[in-house]
Motif scaffolding. Structure first.
Motif, mmCIF file in Angstrom:
data_model
loop_
_atom_site.group_PDB
_atom_site.id
_atom_site.type_symbol
_atom_site.label_atom_id
_atom_site.label_comp_id
_atom_site.label_asym_id
_atom_site.label_seq_id
_atom_site.Cartn_x
_atom_site.Cartn_y
_atom_site.Cartn_z
ATOM 1 N N UNK A 34 -3.148 -0.006 6.373
ATOM 2 C CA UNK A 34 -2.947 0.727 5.577
ATOM 3 C C UNK A 34 -1.289 0.856 5.271
ATOM 4 N N UNK A 35 -0.924 0.963 3.958
ATOM 5 C CA UNK A 35 0.780 0.641 3.847
ATOM 6 C C UNK A 35 1.089 1.798 2.598
ATOM 7 N N UNK A 36 2.462 1.997 2.735
ATOM 8 C CA UNK A 36 3.314 2.627 1.735
ATOM 9 C C UNK A 36 4.064 1.600 0.890
ATOM 10 N N UNK A 37 3.817 1.447 -0.544
ATOM 11 C CA UNK A 37 4.815 0.760 -1.540
ATOM 12 C C UNK A 37 5.483 1.542 -2.312
ATOM 13 N N UNK A 38 6.385 0.944 -3.187
ATOM 14 C CA UNK A 38 7.063 1.763 -4.003
ATOM 15 C C UNK A 38 7.724 0.818 -5.174
ATOM 16 N N UNK A 39 7.718 1.598 -6.220
ATOM 17 C CA UNK A 39 8.111 0.851 -7.498
ATOM 18 C C UNK A 39 9.274 1.567 -8.062
ATOM 19 N N UNK A 40 10.588 1.178 -8.307
ATOM 20 C CA UNK A 40 11.495 2.138 -9.058
ATOM 21 C C UNK A 40 11.454 1.485 -10.361
ATOM 22 N N UNK A 41 11.941 2.423 -11.544
ATOM 23 C CA UNK A 41 11.679 1.731 -12.975
ATOM 24 C C UNK A 41 12.427 0.481 -13.090
ATOM 25 N N UNK A 42 11.682 -0.320 -13.768
ATOM 26 C CA UNK A 42 12.557 -1.739 -13.921
ATOM 27 C C UNK A 42 12.558 -2.686 -12.763
ATOM 28 N N UNK A 43 11.883 -1.981 -11.649
ATOM 29 C CA UNK A 43 12.032 -2.998 -10.525
ATOM 30 C C UNK A 43 10.765 -3.477 -9.982
ATOM 31 N N UNK A 44 10.584 -4.355 -9.129
ATOM 32 C CA UNK A 44 9.478 -4.950 -8.367
ATOM 33 C C UNK A 44 8.929 -4.143 -7.549
ATOM 34 N N UNK A 45 7.542 -3.980 -7.418
ATOM 35 C CA UNK A 45 6.883 -3.217 -6.499
ATOM 36 C C UNK A 45 7.447 -3.942 -4.888
ATOM 37 N N UNK A 46 7.752 -2.932 -4.157
ATOM 38 C CA UNK A 46 8.059 -3.494 -2.785
ATOM 39 C C UNK A 46 7.300 -2.683 -1.753
ATOM 40 N N UNK A 47 7.261 -3.412 -0.478
ATOM 41 C CA UNK A 47 6.477 -2.875 0.626
ATOM 42 C C UNK A 47 7.647 -1.935 1.382
ATOM 43 N N UNK A 48 6.910 -0.927 1.537
ATOM 44 C CA UNK A 48 7.896 0.041 2.357
ATOM 45 C C UNK A 48 7.506 0.024 3.701
ATOM 46 N N UNK A 49 6.436 0.175 4.238
ATOM 47 C CA UNK A 49 5.900 0.292 5.587
ATOM 48 C C UNK A 49 4.380 0.016 5.695
ATOM 49 N N UNK A 50 3.925 -0.616 6.748
ATOM 50 C CA UNK A 50 2.473 -0.708 6.873
ATOM 51 C C UNK A 50 2.308 -0.519 8.384
ATOM 52 N N UNK A 51 0.797 -0.318 8.579
ATOM 53 C CA UNK A 51 0.253 0.159 9.842
ATOM 54 C C UNK A 51 -1.080 -0.575 10.104
ATOM 55 N N UNK A 101 -3.445 -6.921 5.831
ATOM 56 C CA UNK A 101 -2.061 -6.817 5.947
ATOM 57 C C UNK A 101 -1.347 -8.078 6.619
ATOM 58 N N UNK A 102 -0.261 -8.533 6.426
ATOM 59 C CA UNK A 102 0.362 -9.412 7.083
ATOM 60 C C UNK A 102 1.723 -8.955 6.833
ATOM 61 N N UNK A 103 2.263 -8.492 8.165
ATOM 62 C CA UNK A 103 3.556 -7.681 7.970
ATOM 63 C C UNK A 103 3.419 -6.864 6.746
ATOM 64 N N UNK A 104 4.443 -6.677 6.006
ATOM 65 C CA UNK A 104 4.496 -5.835 4.958
ATOM 66 C C UNK A 104 3.790 -6.055 3.654
ATOM 67 N N UNK A 105 2.886 -7.195 3.637
ATOM 68 C CA UNK A 105 2.165 -7.549 2.593
ATOM 69 C C UNK A 105 0.726 -7.072 2.729
ATOM 70 N N UNK A 106 0.235 -6.656 1.717
ATOM 71 C CA UNK A 106 -0.971 -6.128 1.737
ATOM 72 C C UNK A 106 -1.765 -6.581 0.484
ATOM 73 N N UNK A 107 -3.079 -7.083 0.593
ATOM 74 C CA UNK A 107 -4.011 -7.462 -0.502
ATOM 75 C C UNK A 107 -5.202 -7.204 -0.106
ATOM 76 N N UNK A 108 -6.157 -7.316 -1.302
ATOM 77 C CA UNK A 108 -7.479 -7.392 -1.061
ATOM 78 C C UNK A 108 -8.168 -5.950 -0.927
ATOM 79 N N UNK A 109 -7.291 -4.744 -1.247
ATOM 80 C CA UNK A 109 -7.831 -3.400 -0.968
ATOM 81 C C UNK A 109 -7.730 -2.459 -2.076
ATOM 82 N N UNK A 110 -7.390 -1.381 -1.910
ATOM 83 C CA UNK A 110 -7.278 -0.275 -2.801
ATOM 84 C C UNK A 110 -5.960 0.337 -2.734
ATOM 85 N N UNK A 111 -5.676 1.021 -3.929
ATOM 86 C CA UNK A 111 -4.662 1.741 -4.295
ATOM 87 C C UNK A 111 -4.557 2.851 -4.665
ATOM 88 N N UNK A 112 -4.019 3.995 -4.499
ATOM 89 C CA UNK A 112 -4.019 5.157 -5.238
ATOM 90 C C UNK A 112 -3.358 5.304 -6.236
#
Length: 121
Positions: A34-51, A101-112
């Motif tokens: 599981x992980x946390x990601x964030x996206x600021x206005x006009x910015x790309x989504x970035x990984x914050x933390x994963x576990x 996950x692989x490091x901060x990368x996450x794929x193939x799952x679900x998002x809130x």
């Protein structure tokens, strides 16, 4: 099917703290990361933390290392992001996710749907 609901966002002044929560429901048995990601206005989504939910191994973006802490409570099926010493640059929509996950990368799952964090100077 997994459902994720974020909460805990809000508006704070720089230097303040917030604790985000991500409640998971549905078929979470096979969740590996599981992980946390964030996206600021006009910015790309970035990984914050994963576990890695079983290994308890964590990864953090350099920009938040030492300030943010990701954790999980298996009994409550909830993931958290404790954010301290918040900066204006932390302002973003924060999303939780589960998948592979692989490091901060996450794929193939679900998002809130995300929870807004606004930090003012």
């Amino acid at each position: 099917q997994v459902q994720l609901v974020e909460s805990g966002g809000g508006s704070v002044q720089a230097g303040g703290s917030l604790r985000l929560s991500c409640a998971a429901s549905g078929d979470t048995y096979s969740t590996t990361c599981m992980g946390w990601f964030r996206q600021a206005p006009g910015q790309e989504r970035e990984g914050v933390a994963t576990i890695y939910t079983r290994l308890r191994e964590t990864y953090y973006a350099d920009s938040v290392k030492g300030r943010f802490t990701i954790s999980q409570d298996n009994a409550k099926n909830t993931m958290y992001l404790q954010m301290n010493s918040l900066k204006v640059d932390d302002t973003a929509m924060y999303y939780c996710a589960t998948g592979t996950c692989s490091g901060l990368a996450l794929w193939g799952g679900y998002w809130g749907q995300g929870t807004q964090v606004t930090v003012s100077s």
